[in-house]
Write an enzyme that holds these catalytic residues in place. Structure first.
Site, PDB file in Angstrom:
ATOM      1  CE1 TYR A 265      -4.138   1.927   0.574  1.00  0.00           C
ATOM      2  CE2 TYR A 265      -2.797   3.159   2.141  1.00  0.00           C
ATOM      3  CZ  TYR A 265      -3.956   3.028   1.393  1.00  0.00           C
ATOM      4  OH  TYR A 265      -4.925   4.009   1.455  1.00  0.00           O
ATOM      5  CE  LYS A 269      -3.919   4.762  -1.764  1.00  0.00           C
ATOM      6  NZ  LYS A 269      -4.993   5.195  -2.658  1.00  0.00           N
TER       7      LYS A 269
END
Ligand SMILES: NC(=O)c1ccc[n+]([C@@H]2O[C@H](COP(=O)([O-])OP(=O)(O)OC[C@H]3O[C@@H](n4cnc5c(N)ncnc54)[C@H](O)[C@@H]3O)[C@@H](O)[C@H]2O)c1
Length: 360
Positions: A265, A269
């Protein structure tokens, strides 16, 4: 019934913040009792103290049943606690709590203020529009006069949103990781796309790199990076030809630091910030603006896979620094600002919308 001593008539309602409910002599005892019966403490709720009670019920997955709201309203109004409910007294104040040396009042609750006609005549593509932040962004744009092409992989939930928001919302059930989804979205827009909000995204299992599961890594990269890129690639030529357009990519606190999520993640991002900055540079001066919003913790339905043992123990340590949970509508306020004409002169910005978490 157990009658408790209480001051005047309560002005609590389901939209009142949790901290006010906990401060009520009768309702507070019921809430603490519910928490204790689930093996939890009032402390566990501290990031949610500013949220409306009704929001807690929505996000509790049935742990706080909707009927509890009526029970609490009655308890707050009458000062009476129905027999048989678990109750718990307020925790004793910590003996060592330092005096702040200045009076600090209760934070004022936020109320959404609609800017009528802000998106009039505009078509805005919003992905992840069936839930959470995407739904709140779609709703705000529609209520401010825009037409929304609402994209989500969950057709059922999208149909509910479409029924709620009416004809100004064009639902497109599509998986953004399929490159052809972008063509479907452009066809549904049927003309100029004034703005794109890339909101759809998924979490990982907090795994540190030595624990990374290939399937989770690929899913996170495909949805959080490939999907937004496909849509940007599709809408930018039209925006360039029209002399303007605004793109807002939803990143995360995990785009700003290494401790907010797992390797997949966090990487995804950070990659989306890279795509935002590269595009902001490449199109500077053309009228096409590309910015990002980095939410802190937000009360939505986002699924969190079971935590990987090593990585989730590490990330748990930093969660104490989270100033509080925000509502999806609060994020929509930040996102729609960057989608709107008021974002003039902003390009390549990564705007933390996190109550100050990123400066801690
Ligand atoms: N909730 C938080 O605390 C938080 C914090 C930081 C960042 N974010 C980011 O905000 C964004 C929105 O999160 P949310 O909390 O509203 O989540 P959510 O799960 O409530 O909503 C996400 C939506 O995206 C849709 N979606 C998932 N995969 C898709 C795909 N392949 N194609 C099309 N649609 C797809 C889901 O069906 C869902 O409706 C995400 O990018 C997330 O990473 C959320």
């Amino acid at each position: 019934m157990t009658r408790r001593e209480r001051p005047a008539m309560s002005n609590l309602n389901p939209a009142s913040p949790l901290r006010n409910w906990l401060a009520d002599p009768a309702a507070g005892q019921i809430l603490r009792g519910m928490l204790a019966s689930q093996g939890q403490s009032e402390e566990a709720l501290s990031p949610a103290l500013g949220l409306p009670l009704e929001q807690l019920v929505k996000m509790s997955g049935g742990k706080f049943p909707a009927e509890l709201v009526d029970v609490l309203v009655t308890a707050a109004e009458t000062g009476e606690i129905p027999e048989g409910l678990p109750t718990a007294p307020p925790a004793a104040p910590a003996a060592t709590a330092p005096e702040p040396g200045i009076e600090i009042g209760t934070p004022e609750p936020w109320t959404e203020r609609i800017t009528s006609g802000r998106f009039a005549g505009q078509t805005v593509v919003v992905t992840g529009a069936a839930s959470g932040i995407g739904k709140a962004v779609a709703s705000r744009v529609v209520r401010e006069g825009g037409r929304v092409v609402a994209v989500d992989v969950s057709g059922d939930k999208l149909a509910d949103v479409a029924a709620e928001l009416g004809g100004a919302l064009v639902p497109v059930t599509a998986d953004i990781t399929e490159p052809t989804a972008a063509d479907t979205v452009l066809a549904a827009a049927g003309g100029r796309v004034h703005a794109l909000a890339n909101v759809a995204g998924v979490m990982d299992d907090d795994a540190a790199v030595h624990e990374v599961d290939d399937k989770i890594w690929q899913r996170v990269m495909r949805i959080n990076v490939d999907g937004p890129m496909y849509l940007m690639r599709a809408v930018v030529p039209g925006m360039l030809a029209a002399g303007g357009g605004r793109i807002v990519n939803i990143v995360s606190e995990a785009a700003l630091r290494g401790s907010a999520a797992g390797a997949a993640y966090t990487t995804s991002k950070h990659a989306l910030v890279g795509l935002t900055k590269s595009s902001a540079y490449q199109y500077a001066g053309t009228g096409v603006q590309v910015n990002a919003v980095a939410p802190g913790a937000v009360a939505t339905g986002i699924q969190v896979p079971a935590g990987a043992p090593y990585g989730s123990a590490r990330t748990a340590k930093m969660r104490v620094a989270i100033p509080g949970l925000a509502m999806a509508e609060e994020l929509a306020a930040s996102v729609t600002f960057l989608l709107s004409a008021d974002a003039v002169n902003l390009n390549g910005v990564v705007l933390p919308s996190d109550g100050g978490w990123s400066v801690a």
